[in-house]
Scaffold this motif. Structure first.
Motif, mmCIF file in Angstrom:
data_model
loop_
_atom_site.group_PDB
_atom_site.id
_atom_site.type_symbol
_atom_site.label_atom_id
_atom_site.label_comp_id
_atom_site.label_asym_id
_atom_site.label_seq_id
_atom_site.Cartn_x
_atom_site.Cartn_y
_atom_site.Cartn_z
ATOM 1 N N UNK A 85 22.459 24.052 51.828
ATOM 2 C CA UNK A 85 23.280 24.980 51.782
ATOM 3 C C UNK A 85 22.936 25.994 52.791
ATOM 4 N N UNK A 86 23.522 26.428 54.014
ATOM 5 C CA UNK A 86 22.805 27.393 54.966
ATOM 6 C C UNK A 86 23.044 28.768 54.338
ATOM 7 N N UNK A 87 21.961 29.515 55.173
ATOM 8 C CA UNK A 87 22.028 31.017 54.832
ATOM 9 C C UNK A 87 23.256 31.627 54.840
ATOM 10 N N UNK A 88 24.145 31.415 55.764
ATOM 11 C CA UNK A 88 25.304 32.117 55.823
ATOM 12 C C UNK A 88 26.394 31.812 54.425
ATOM 13 N N UNK A 89 26.311 30.510 54.093
ATOM 14 C CA UNK A 89 27.019 29.968 53.022
ATOM 15 C C UNK A 89 26.535 30.802 51.785
ATOM 16 N N UNK A 90 25.378 30.902 51.517
ATOM 17 C CA UNK A 90 24.732 31.324 50.540
ATOM 18 C C UNK A 90 25.101 33.235 50.511
ATOM 19 N N UNK A 91 25.101 33.495 51.674
ATOM 20 C CA UNK A 91 25.422 35.178 51.547
ATOM 21 C C UNK A 91 26.961 35.114 51.133
ATOM 22 N N UNK A 92 27.708 34.350 51.928
ATOM 23 C CA UNK A 92 29.210 34.527 51.352
ATOM 24 C C UNK A 92 29.377 34.068 49.882
ATOM 25 N N UNK A 93 28.723 33.368 49.441
ATOM 26 C CA UNK A 93 28.808 33.008 47.711
ATOM 27 C C UNK A 93 28.195 33.957 47.056
ATOM 28 N N UNK A 94 27.174 34.541 47.393
ATOM 29 C CA UNK A 94 26.147 35.089 46.485
ATOM 30 C C UNK A 94 26.179 36.845 46.648
#
Length: 323
Positions: A20-29
């Motif tokens: 999971x990329x950092x951008x995906x984690x930021x959008x998710x969390x």
């Protein structure tokens, strides 16, 4: 034989982990990040930004000219700290109090949790837990006042002794009993808080383990030794590491309130020493150097205790990176 790439493609092996990329984690969390943002802001403003002021430990700081205009003196303040006998006296008192409380206070919440966990009635267990936990909300001013009214020179115990023909006994001003006094205050005030932590750990134990041990003929003490204590070991080690990291910070307010009664030779610890040298005497740079040394030693204690936790197979404060 190990399954090759073809077996992995057929689905015989575990599916590959998707990164999971950092951008995906930021959008998710992002909702969770927004929730903790006020706490992070307070931590930065009141904890990390003030750390920049520790630079005065290398200056001859004066509040009248400020940090930018104060002259640099290098390591002179640290040399003064190491050469001052009163600093080492405060270090000795701090380590003595910490070691004494580690032996006589730290096991008390564990014992209370084990005893309370054996009470079968939920109503009785809740009542005892509330009573023992209540002093945690008292300020140290109130705690010291209560002990003064009971153990002081004009306190209840001393009056009872005098009325029955015995000599007076003032525990609150006796340097020889000071360790016992502050440890008993610590137990009365905070043992209930530690007990709740261990009760939470005890609630995670599967009751079938006790039932199986009882069927095999294990008595109460064997069940505690082979089931309860191993289940509590991670929590005990974690709290012990945190306690060692806080070893050089022993009850600033508690000791400051009672320092005048027994004298600085008995009650002076590093925190009160820094307070008197910096805030009251105005030697800000010297006090900052002493405080920095305390912080470095505390960090070393945490890292060392955490390393020992890894050696006995526990996670400690943080887990080792698996290779």
């Amino acid at each position: 034989m190990s399954a090759g790439p073809a077996a992995a493609r057929r689905g015989d092996g575990p599916p590959p982990r998707r990164r999971v990329t950092l951008g995906n984690r930021l959008r998710r969390d992002w909702p969770l990040l927004v929730m903790v943002l006020p706490a992070i802001t307070l931590l930065l403003v009141f904890a990390y930004v003030p750390m920049l002021g520790n630079v005065i430990a290398w200056q001859a700081y004066s509040p009248y000219v400020g940090i930018l205009e104060s002259p640099w003196v290098g390591w002179a303040n640290f040399q003064r700290v190491f050469a001052t006998p009163s600093f080492w006296e405060a270090v000795g008192n701090t380590l003595t109090i910490t070691a004494f409380q580690l032996v006589f206070y730290f096991p008390v919440p564990i014992a209370l949790a084990l005893l309370l966990n054996s009470v079968l009635s939920p109503a009785i267990r809740t009542t005892i837990q509330s009573i023992v936990y209540l002093p945690h909300f008292f300020s140290w001013v109130l705690v010291v006042t209560i002990f003064q009214q009971i153990l002081g020179g004009a306190g209840l115990l001393n009056r009872l002794l005098v009325q029955n023909g015995f000599g007076g006994l003032d525990i609150m001003t006796n340097p020889d009993t000071f360790l016992l006094l502050i440890t008993s205050q610590q137990i009365w005030k905070d043992a209930g808080w530690g007990m709740i932590i261990f009760l939470a750990a005890l609630s995670t134990i599967d009751p079938t383990h006790y039932e199986a041990a009882a069927v095999d003929g294990a008595g109460p003490w064997k069940r505690i030794w082979h089931i309860t204590l191993p289940a509590l070991r991670p929590t005990i080690i974690l709290l012990l590491i945190l306690r060692l990291g806080d070893a050089l910070t022993v009850g600033f307010e508690q000791l400051l309130l009672q320092r005048g009664a027994v004298g600085p030779g008995t009650a002076e610890v590093l925190d009160t020493y820094v307070y008197y040298q910096g805030v009251l005497n105005g030697d800000w740079s010297y006090a900052a150097a002493a405080g920095l040394l305390k912080g470095v030693v505390s960090l070393g204690l945490v890292l060392g205790a955490n390393k020992l936790a890894h050696m006995v197979g526990e996670a400690g404060v943080y887990k080792r990176e698996e290779r």
